[in-house]
Scaffold this motif. Sequence first.
Motif, PDB file in Angstrom:
ATOM      1  N   LEU A 126      10.775  -2.231   5.082  1.00 40.29           N
ATOM      2  CA  LEU A 126      10.666  -3.081   3.896  1.00 40.29           C
ATOM      3  C   LEU A 126      10.480  -2.225   2.641  1.00 40.29           C
ATOM      4  N   TYR A 127       9.666  -1.171   2.741  1.00 35.63           N
ATOM      5  CA  TYR A 127       9.480  -0.228   1.633  1.00 35.63           C
ATOM      6  C   TYR A 127      10.824   0.397   1.238  1.00 35.63           C
ATOM      7  N   LEU A 128      11.587   0.837   2.235  1.00 34.96           N
ATOM      8  CA  LEU A 128      12.886   1.458   1.968  1.00 34.96           C
ATOM      9  C   LEU A 128      13.830   0.457   1.302  1.00 34.96           C
ATOM     10  N   ILE A 176       0.839  -1.202   0.000  1.00 38.12           N
ATOM     11  CA  ILE A 176       0.000   0.000   0.000  1.00 38.12           C
ATOM     12  C   ILE A 176       0.876   1.254   0.000  1.00 38.12           C
ATOM     13  N   ILE A 177       1.965   1.236   0.765  1.00 34.47           N
ATOM     14  CA  ILE A 177       2.900   2.372   0.741  1.00 34.47           C
ATOM     15  C   ILE A 177       3.438   2.555  -0.671  1.00 34.47           C
ATOM     16  N   CYS A 178       3.828   1.452  -1.314  1.00 32.50           N
ATOM     17  CA  CYS A 178       4.370   1.507  -2.682  1.00 32.50           C
ATOM     18  C   CYS A 178       3.376   2.134  -3.654  1.00 32.50           C
ATOM     19  N   VAL A 179       2.114   1.775  -3.521  1.00 30.46           N
ATOM     20  CA  VAL A 179       1.079   2.301  -4.415  1.00 30.46           C
ATOM     21  C   VAL A 179       0.816   3.782  -4.130  1.00 30.46           C
ATOM     22  N   LEU A 180       0.614   4.133  -2.855  1.00 28.40           N
ATOM     23  CA  LEU A 180       0.309   5.530  -2.527  1.00 28.40           C
ATOM     24  C   LEU A 180       1.482   6.465  -2.802  1.00 28.40           C
ATOM     25  N   ALA A 181       2.701   5.928  -2.825  1.00 29.12           N
ATOM     26  CA  ALA A 181       3.876   6.753  -3.144  1.00 29.12           C
ATOM     27  C   ALA A 181       3.800   7.307  -4.559  1.00 29.12           C
ATOM     28  N   GLN A 182       3.021   6.667  -5.411  1.00 27.98           N
ATOM     29  CA  GLN A 182       2.923   7.119  -6.807  1.00 27.98           C
ATOM     30  C   GLN A 182       1.957   8.275  -6.979  1.00 27.98           C
ATOM     31  N   VAL A 183       1.211   8.599  -5.926  1.00 25.91           N
ATOM     32  CA  VAL A 183       0.347   9.779  -5.955  1.00 25.91           C
ATOM     33  C   VAL A 183       1.248  10.964  -5.629  1.00 25.91           C
ATOM     34  N   THR A 184       1.504  11.816  -6.614  1.00 19.99           N
ATOM     35  CA  THR A 184       2.490  12.884  -6.454  1.00 19.99           C
ATOM     36  C   THR A 184       1.970  14.216  -6.976  1.00 19.99           C
ATOM     37  N   ILE A 185       2.233  15.253  -6.175  1.00 20.23           N
ATOM     38  CA  ILE A 185       2.004  16.631  -6.614  1.00 20.23           C
ATOM     39  C   ILE A 185       3.397  17.255  -6.696  1.00 20.23           C
ATOM     40  N   PRO A 186       3.916  17.470  -7.914  1.00 27.08           N
ATOM     41  CA  PRO A 186       5.302  17.937  -8.039  1.00 27.08           C
ATOM     42  C   PRO A 186       5.487  19.386  -7.578  1.00 27.08           C
ATOM     43  N   LEU A 187       6.578  19.611  -6.850  1.00 23.97           N
ATOM     44  CA  LEU A 187       7.017  20.946  -6.436  1.00 23.97           C
ATOM     45  C   LEU A 187       8.503  21.045  -6.765  1.00 23.97           C
ATOM     46  N   PRO A 188       9.068  22.252  -6.790  1.00 25.44           N
ATOM     47  CA  PRO A 188      10.452  22.414  -7.219  1.00 25.44           C
ATOM     48  C   PRO A 188      11.484  21.550  -6.492  1.00 25.44           C
TER      49      PRO A 188
END
Length: 183
Positions: free
Chosen positions: A61-63, A20-32
């Motif tokens: 484990l995610y890391l 679940i961490i792996c999946v939610l990590a792909q939700v991204t709002i890019p900033l500089p």
Amino acid sequence: MDHSNSKLRMMILTALFTAIICVLAQVTIPLPLVPITGQTLAIGLVATILGSTHGALASLLYLIIGAVGIPVFASFSGGLGVLVGPTGGFIVAFIPTAFIIGYYLEKTSFTVLNAIIANILGMFITLFIGTAWLKFAADLSWKAAFLGGFTPFIVVGIIKAILAAWFGIVVRNRLHTANLIVA
């Protein structure tokens, strides 16, 4: 539920919540400098649901999965280069953050209010460690590091902390009712 069965269930849940961490990590709002991602929301959820030990293990484990090059970090990135780069401190901070969120809840009680307090505390731990890492990895002044890696994330972090707390307690209670975790 016997001990070995309980242990196996927690191992399975730890692996599931790592995914679940792996999946939610792909939700991204890019900033500089540092993007806003679903990773911190996921860490709060995992720690609120699984507690200190298994929340920290899921984060570790995610890391490890990301460090070996599997693209599970934000924006489908992975590898040691991400961890030693400017945003690496935020990822490394997930381990103590998850442990402290879970520990706080274990020492108080798994209520929405305590989960909100624990997740806001966890948010600040992640931001402090990540900002310090950003300062050194990007060779920034403390002011620049705080302006780029800390202050822009406070409001969004509080919102994510509240969401992780509320949703985490709901899921934890349902898993407990289904005898999938021990309360």
